[in-house]
Design an enzyme around this catalytic site. Sequence first.
Site, PDB file in Angstrom:
ATOM      1  N   LYS B 231      -1.226  -2.155   5.252  1.00 46.19           N
ATOM      2  CA  LYS B 231      -0.600  -1.357   4.196  1.00 46.19           C
ATOM      3  C   LYS B 231      -1.149   0.062   4.331  1.00 46.19           C
ATOM      4  CE  LYS B 231       0.334  -1.162  -0.736  1.00 46.19           C
ATOM      5  NZ  LYS B 231       0.766   0.199  -0.521  1.00 46.19           N
ATOM      6  N   ARG B 236       5.633   6.621   1.310  1.00 38.68           N
ATOM      7  CA  ARG B 236       6.757   5.842   1.808  1.00 38.68           C
ATOM      8  C   ARG B 236       7.964   6.755   1.990  1.00 38.68           C
ATOM      9  NH1 ARG B 236       8.523   0.412  -0.119  1.00 38.68           N
ATOM     10  NH2 ARG B 236      10.150  -0.179   1.373  1.00 38.68           N
ATOM     11  N   GLU B 279       6.109   4.770   6.631  1.00 39.38           N
ATOM     12  CA  GLU B 279       5.112   5.488   5.865  1.00 39.38           C
ATOM     13  C   GLU B 279       4.736   6.767   6.618  1.00 39.38           C
ATOM     14  OE1 GLU B 279       4.091   3.643   3.104  1.00 39.38           O
ATOM     15  OE2 GLU B 279       2.338   4.753   2.372  1.00 39.38           O
ATOM     16  N   ARG B 395      11.465  -7.861  -5.594  1.00 36.13           N
ATOM     17  CA  ARG B 395      11.904  -9.245  -5.709  1.00 36.13           C
ATOM     18  C   ARG B 395      10.763 -10.134  -5.227  1.00 36.13           C
ATOM     19  NH1 ARG B 395      15.201 -12.443  -2.975  1.00 36.13           N
ATOM     20  NH2 ARG B 395      15.193 -11.029  -1.197  1.00 36.13           N
TER      21      ARG B 395
END
Lengths: 334, 533
Positions: B231, B236, B279, B395
């Site tokens: 990550k 982003r 990113e 989601r």
Amino acid sequence: MGQDLIEPTEHGLYCAAGDFYIDPWRPVERAVVTHAHADHARPGSHRYYAAPSSIPLLKKRLGADTRIEPLHWQHRYRFGDCEVSLHPAGHILGSAQVRVGDGHRVWVASGDFKRGDDPSCEPFEVVPCDTFISEATFALPAYRWPAPGDTAQAIHDWWQTNAAEGRASVLFTYALGKAQRILAALRWLTPDTVYLHGAAVPLTRIYRQAGIAMAPTAPVSERDSSDGFAGELVIAPPSAHGSQWMRRFRRPSTAFASGWMRIRGNRRRRGFDRGFVLSDHADWPDLLRTFAETGAQRILTTHGRADELVAYLREQGYRASPLATAYSETGEAD
Amino acid sequence: MERFSRLFHGLDSTTATNRKLALMRDYFRDVPAADGAWAVYLLAGRRLKRLIGPSRLQDWLAETTGLPRWLITETREHVGDLAETITLLMDADTSGEPDPRALHQWIDEQLLCLRDDDEVTQRDRVVAAWRALPPDQCFLFNKLLTGGLRVGVSQTLVERALAEATALPRTVIAGRLTGQWQPDEAFYRGLFEPASHDEDASRPYPFFLAHPLEESAATLGAVDDWLVEWKWDGIRAQMLVHRDDVILWSRGEEVITAQFPELREAAVSLPAGTTLDGEIVAWRDGQVQPFFQLQRRLGRKRVGRQLLREAPVAYIAFDQLEAEDTDCRDRPQWQRRESLAATIDTTADERLMLSPLVAARDWQELDSQRAAARENRVEGLMIKHREAAYGVGRRKGAWWKWKIEPLTVDAVLIYAQPGHGRRANLYTDYTFGVWHGDELIPLTKAYSGLNDSEIRRLDHWIRRHTRERYGPVRAVEPAQVFELAFEGIQPSSRHKSGLALRFPRIARWREDLGSHDADTLAQARELADGIAG
Ligand SMILES: [Zn+2]
Ligand SMILES: [Zn+2]
């Protein structure tokens, strides 16, 4: 001439020839007090001297059994080797300049003063002198006040706009002096009652007892708050902003009345919806006008932006220097 | 001119976003196009080329007011803004008649024409304007003369207002406001045109978001069902590569292409009809750099050559949403990843790279990799189901983020002020300090993290232990200690502590600690060194 007639000491501004202090910040034997704001009227001294109209306000601040001798306006009293008299400073009710003469020279300590219209206090009197001790709270040329009548009208318009939207208007301002000045000006603009935070109630009562005509007032606590004070104007000290006390108002529009509101950055930082420029201190043009009118050759400055003022006055041919004092830097004491 | 001046002062005198939005929308709806174009130009933060230097303006102001030049400088420093200083020093002399001209005409005749004037004429014109304009308009004049408006509206808010006025999607407006354009009638009319096919193609896809993993990773089942990546600690962005253009969209759906010219340059080498998700990170010597390096690049209209050299960036792509002009978001994750790898392979540009997979035999091994994440300057792990489609919004079940434990510091509550909205009557806005000798130095503000009953209890305590007040702010007795969690810490010259925390929040009220058990500034600095060093 030798020694200065009035000098700063660790207790406050001291006149050795008359053996008394002016607005001392520590307890002393004899204190001449210019006015009832907290940074000028401090408790603990043995005996106080003040203008008659200042005495009820001082007793409210210092305690009912404080010993305070009245010095009537313009009347010369003997203190040691000096003559002392009080002259209105136009700052708040009973605020005085202290004139001290020893037969050779005349000094005036002005406390806080202003020159603008204020129906709630005695107007400033120009007292000729050799040395003038001045405040310098707003001593930069950017500080120039609009006509007080225009500000009162702007406050009234803001209130009416909010009223039309069913909102309460909460105006924050200092509870002693500024609040009553606004009330006295509103008297000409509206017959409506203005509601007061508890801190302003006894002070406003003292003003009324002194014969100052003001808009009708009532304590906030005595009004039914079920409608959230829709349409009403409320005056409160700045410390009430953001407190529990504000809960009773539904969707209030808030404003702050102060000389600092002249600067956009201050208006934005403070987080009030509106800022009204209204000050009980002299602005830049009035400081300069006053020095010229007194004929003083020497200017000593107390609280505020002394450096720029002193440098400017020196360029103009005055003898000028700052005095170290313990008064409020922001003029925001109440 | 008068109408724009009123809009400006309306925006300037409110802090409520909705009010600002409504003021702009109402203005945009029926303003003549030639004026609307200038309003958009100025509110979106574009500025006129500097017409006259600040030093010369101060000289003229000194001459006009008769004040010494040094006092003008001191006053400007006190006021904090030259445009306002001029207005405040001139407002006694103005005749006060509002200027009746239209905004575009006024800008032409009052400002742009100065460009061709000699200095004497410039001075005469400028001083005449100072004398003639009422204070509100004089301020506006000076603002435009000295730079931008800066009235507390973001580009996004201007876009929203225009979107409401034109009934078009905000992203279409955003696209129309990027790049080069002239503030003229035709441009403003064009804003109201229906969106074209190309414009639709220039809009970003909704970003798919990951859920934080709060339970044990083992609950996810077999590790082989998942694709695991780092990550990255950056911002982003979707990269849209068209035949003749490249657009970078931030997650806030702002066009940020102009802030990263080297990425635009690099992306030209990719096949047209490609949309990537990835990113943007600060990058140097083959390594990602701390976030604050990237921060230097953000929020700018233009990026200078020096900054490009000092704070280089790279784009780490982790998904492909469109290939050969075809939406491929419904394909499974592994397929999209293969297609992405092939796409990245087509370019030799090192500023574009593929986010590598983190391999592990089991969750335990991944957990230990995650623990080392901070040293690798990443925020943790991203865990994506091999079969997951690129969905819409957040989601559950497809993408997980498995972050490293936050950094923490124990700090003392020193100031409190009331919150906003529902909490306007409670003290919920806290400032915390750490020890430096026997002084508490403010380290950070933090709002969230306490539950309602704790907030009420602390509010009660604050009211009874106030030492001083400055307006709405209370200085309290240094007695309450809180454990603050945050994601990063970096040097900052704007803070007294010399440090700025990233995403600080209250982790726990440490009622078991006394104020002298709290951390010191030196300890906080060590944390910063540990990350940046
Ligand atoms: Zn005072
Ligand atoms: Zn004072």
